[in-house]
Design an enzyme around this catalytic site. Structure first.
Site, PDB file in Angstrom:
ATOM      1  N   GLN A  73       0.902  -1.163   0.156  1.00 52.13           N
ATOM      2  CA  GLN A  73      -0.117  -0.050   0.149  1.00 52.13           C
ATOM      3  C   GLN A  73       1.018   1.132   0.083  1.00 52.13           C
ATOM      4  O   GLN A  73       1.925   1.347   0.832  1.00 52.13           O
ATOM      5  CB  GLN A  73      -0.905  -0.121   1.274  1.00 52.13           C
ATOM      6  CG  GLN A  73      -1.879   1.181   1.077  1.00 52.13           C
ATOM      7  CD  GLN A  73      -2.814   1.128   2.498  1.00 52.13           C
ATOM      8  OE1 GLN A  73      -2.233   1.635   3.273  1.00 52.13           O
ATOM      9  NE2 GLN A  73      -4.000   1.104   2.620  1.00 52.13           N
ATOM     10  N   CYS A 103      -5.860   7.125   5.388  1.00 51.01           N
ATOM     11  CA  CYS A 103      -5.402   7.495   6.668  1.00 51.01           C
ATOM     12  C   CYS A 103      -5.797   8.928   7.154  1.00 51.01           C
ATOM     13  O   CYS A 103      -5.814  10.069   6.562  1.00 51.01           O
ATOM     14  CB  CYS A 103      -3.717   7.292   6.391  1.00 51.01           C
ATOM     15  SG  CYS A 103      -2.984   7.570   8.017  1.00 51.01           S
ATOM     16  N   LYS A 142      -8.206   1.910  -0.595  1.00 52.97           N
ATOM     17  CA  LYS A 142      -8.873   2.062   0.804  1.00 52.97           C
ATOM     18  C   LYS A 142      -8.990   3.303   1.054  1.00 52.97           C
ATOM     19  O   LYS A 142      -8.124   4.349   0.964  1.00 52.97           O
ATOM     20  CB  LYS A 142      -7.933   1.380   1.793  1.00 52.97           C
ATOM     21  CG  LYS A 142      -8.393   1.198   3.252  1.00 52.97           C
ATOM     22  CD  LYS A 142      -7.627   0.335   4.028  1.00 52.97           C
ATOM     23  CE  LYS A 142      -8.374   0.102   5.508  1.00 52.97           C
ATOM     24  NZ  LYS A 142      -8.443   1.390   6.290  1.00 52.97           N
ATOM     25  N   ASN A 205     -14.958  -2.406   6.464  1.00 52.17           N
ATOM     26  CA  ASN A 205     -13.767  -2.453   7.650  1.00 52.17           C
ATOM     27  C   ASN A 205     -14.329  -1.331   8.642  1.00 52.17           C
ATOM     28  O   ASN A 205     -14.926  -0.470   8.413  1.00 52.17           O
ATOM     29  CB  ASN A 205     -12.579  -1.739   6.911  1.00 52.17           C
ATOM     30  CG  ASN A 205     -11.470  -1.502   7.901  1.00 52.17           C
ATOM     31  OD1 ASN A 205     -10.924  -0.461   8.037  1.00 52.17           O
ATOM     32  ND2 ASN A 205     -10.993  -2.359   8.839  1.00 52.17           N
ATOM     33  N   GLY A 206     -14.116  -1.797   9.807  1.00 53.78           N
ATOM     34  CA  GLY A 206     -14.268  -1.132  11.101  1.00 53.78           C
ATOM     35  C   GLY A 206     -15.093  -1.685  12.168  1.00 53.78           C
ATOM     36  O   GLY A 206     -16.185  -2.328  11.888  1.00 53.78           O
ATOM     37  N   ASP A 207     -14.499  -1.818  13.214  1.00 53.31           N
ATOM     38  CA  ASP A 207     -15.128  -2.545  14.582  1.00 53.31           C
ATOM     39  C   ASP A 207     -15.512  -3.897  14.434  1.00 53.31           C
ATOM     40  O   ASP A 207     -16.270  -4.404  15.165  1.00 53.31           O
ATOM     41  CB  ASP A 207     -16.400  -1.585  14.946  1.00 53.31           C
ATOM     42  CG  ASP A 207     -16.036  -0.357  15.300  1.00 53.31           C
ATOM     43  OD1 ASP A 207     -14.953   0.013  15.500  1.00 53.31           O
ATOM     44  OD2 ASP A 207     -17.078   0.469  15.394  1.00 53.31           O
ATOM     45  N   GLY A 229      -8.780  -4.728  11.279  1.00 50.91           N
ATOM     46  CA  GLY A 229      -7.443  -4.051  11.591  1.00 50.91           C
ATOM     47  C   GLY A 229      -7.013  -4.241  12.964  1.00 50.91           C
ATOM     48  O   GLY A 229      -6.469  -5.181  13.465  1.00 50.91           O
ATOM     49  N   ARG A 230      -7.533  -2.900  13.763  1.00 52.80           N
ATOM     50  CA  ARG A 230      -7.235  -3.101  15.382  1.00 52.80           C
ATOM     51  C   ARG A 230      -7.601  -4.145  16.100  1.00 52.80           C
ATOM     52  O   ARG A 230      -6.955  -4.620  17.169  1.00 52.80           O
ATOM     53  CB  ARG A 230      -7.560  -1.783  15.797  1.00 52.80           C
ATOM     54  CG  ARG A 230      -6.818  -0.596  15.073  1.00 52.80           C
ATOM     55  CD  ARG A 230      -7.488   0.907  15.499  1.00 52.80           C
ATOM     56  NE  ARG A 230      -8.989   0.986  15.164  1.00 52.80           N
ATOM     57  CZ  ARG A 230      -9.927   1.310  15.710  1.00 52.80           C
ATOM     58  NH1 ARG A 230      -9.595   1.938  17.065  1.00 52.80           N
ATOM     59  NH2 ARG A 230     -11.146   1.421  15.296  1.00 52.80           N
TER      60      ARG A 230
END
Length: 339
Positions: A73, A103, A142, A205-207, A229-230
């Site tokens: 990326q 980002c 993304k 993507n997310g949570d 991700g996280r």
């Protein structure tokens, strides 16, 4: 169900490991792949640093057979630099190239890169189109929903990126203004996915921090793939848990502290093996150390010791103490913070 990026065929519900700076380096990618991640990304790469031929940046692009399929990326604000960086990245033979339009960090957006391009969709489209023309491999992107709560141009952005030749689009369900706070909004992700004009795969993507949530998001939106991700930091087996739930509707039992320690030791061992020196290998792991043991009672002192350790021997001594005190505890990551 099958998803395609160029000649890459992905069956079922593919799980993507999100690109994260100082996180998705080799040892972490290895652990996530071991536990079921289907598609890897490198840490994101500065186009300006690539153009200047900075060796430290190029090291981030070294890929391995276990990674595949894998993307490099890149991000930047200057179209010419992005084109050159894409050509340099292609020489490292990734399966596809990804452009970071999402980002939210100040050091990125203040130069007009990352999610800042959501404020200039014509430039975003032109940048994507020029990168697509410059390389022979597939190009994906993304991004986020938008810049602020009142400025969410993701529907238009998706159409423009598709027109530019982008072959898949990952969407994080937050605005730049949110950074990583609040709750990810998957409603607009679903609207993009179900827009009849959109023919490319959409990755949500997310949570995602449990199999149950993953299935909920899939059912609500119909996205082609999920990106984690996280939620996987300090918990690489999340990919296995999500896959199992999507296939069976059942949750796997949470790991015990002793099992978690063995996973952490493996990641640490790989990191030390692949780093230049012991101390840098330990320092790189601290973000992971902080996430591996959520919710343990009276754990603060041991956690501080773990985060301050500077040698492999120190870390292993502390891990032995953790097993002695908490070995039989079953950890519950379902409510672990994503911050």
């Amino acid at each position: 169900m099958e998803m395609k990026i160029g000649n890459i065929n992905l069956e079922g519900v593919p799980l993507f490991l999100a690109p994260m700076e100082d996180v998705t380096y080799k040892s972490f990618r290895w652990m996530c792949k071991k536990f079921g991640a289907d598609v890897m990304y490198t840490e994101f790469i500065s186009s300006e640093a690539l153009v200047r031929d900075i060796e430290k940046t190029k090291q981030k692009m070294h890929l391995f057979e276990f990674d595949r399929p894998v993307a490099i990326q890149i991000y930047g604000h200057n179209i010419d630099s992005m084109v050159r960086a894409a050509q340099v990245a292609e020489e490292f033979e990734p399966d596809f190239l990804d452009i970071n339009f999402g980002c939210p960090m100040k050091k990125i957006v203040r130069h007009g890169a990352g999610s800042a391009l959501l404020k200039d969709l014509p430039k975003m489209q032109q940048m994507a189109a020029e990168v697509v023309k410059a390389v022979k491999i597939p190009v994906t992107a993304k991004t986020r929903l938008g810049w602020t709560e009142s400025d969410k141009p993701i529907a238009e952005a998706a159409e423009r990126l598709q027109d530019a030749g982008i072959q898949a689009l990952a969407i994080h369900g937050r605005t730049r203004e949110q950074l990583y706070t609040g709750v990810a909004d998957w409603t607009l992700i679903g609207e993009v996915k179900n827009n009849p004009k959109i023919q490319i795969p959409i990755i949500g993507n997310g949570d995602i921090n449990s199999g149950k949530k993953a299935k909920q998001f899939m059912d609500e939106t119909g996205v082609d793939a999920l990106m984690i991700g996280r939620g996987a930091i300090g918990r690489p087996w999340l990919f296995r848990e999500v896959k199992h739930y999507l296939q069976t509707g059942e949750e796997l039992p949470h790991p015990t502290v002793a099992e978690v320690v063995e996973t952490l030791k493996e990641q640490l061992c790989l990191n030390l093996k692949w780093r230049d020196n012991e101390r840098s290998g330990i320092l790189m792991m601290r973000r992971h150390f902080a996430k591996y043991f959520p919710g343990l009672p009276n754990f603060r002192e041991l956690k501080i010791q773990l985060l301050r350790a500077e040698t492999n021997d120190e870390v292993h001594l502390i891990l032995e103490k953790i097993v002695e005190q908490y070995g039989g505890f079953q950890l519950d990551f379902s409510n672990a913070s994503l911050k």
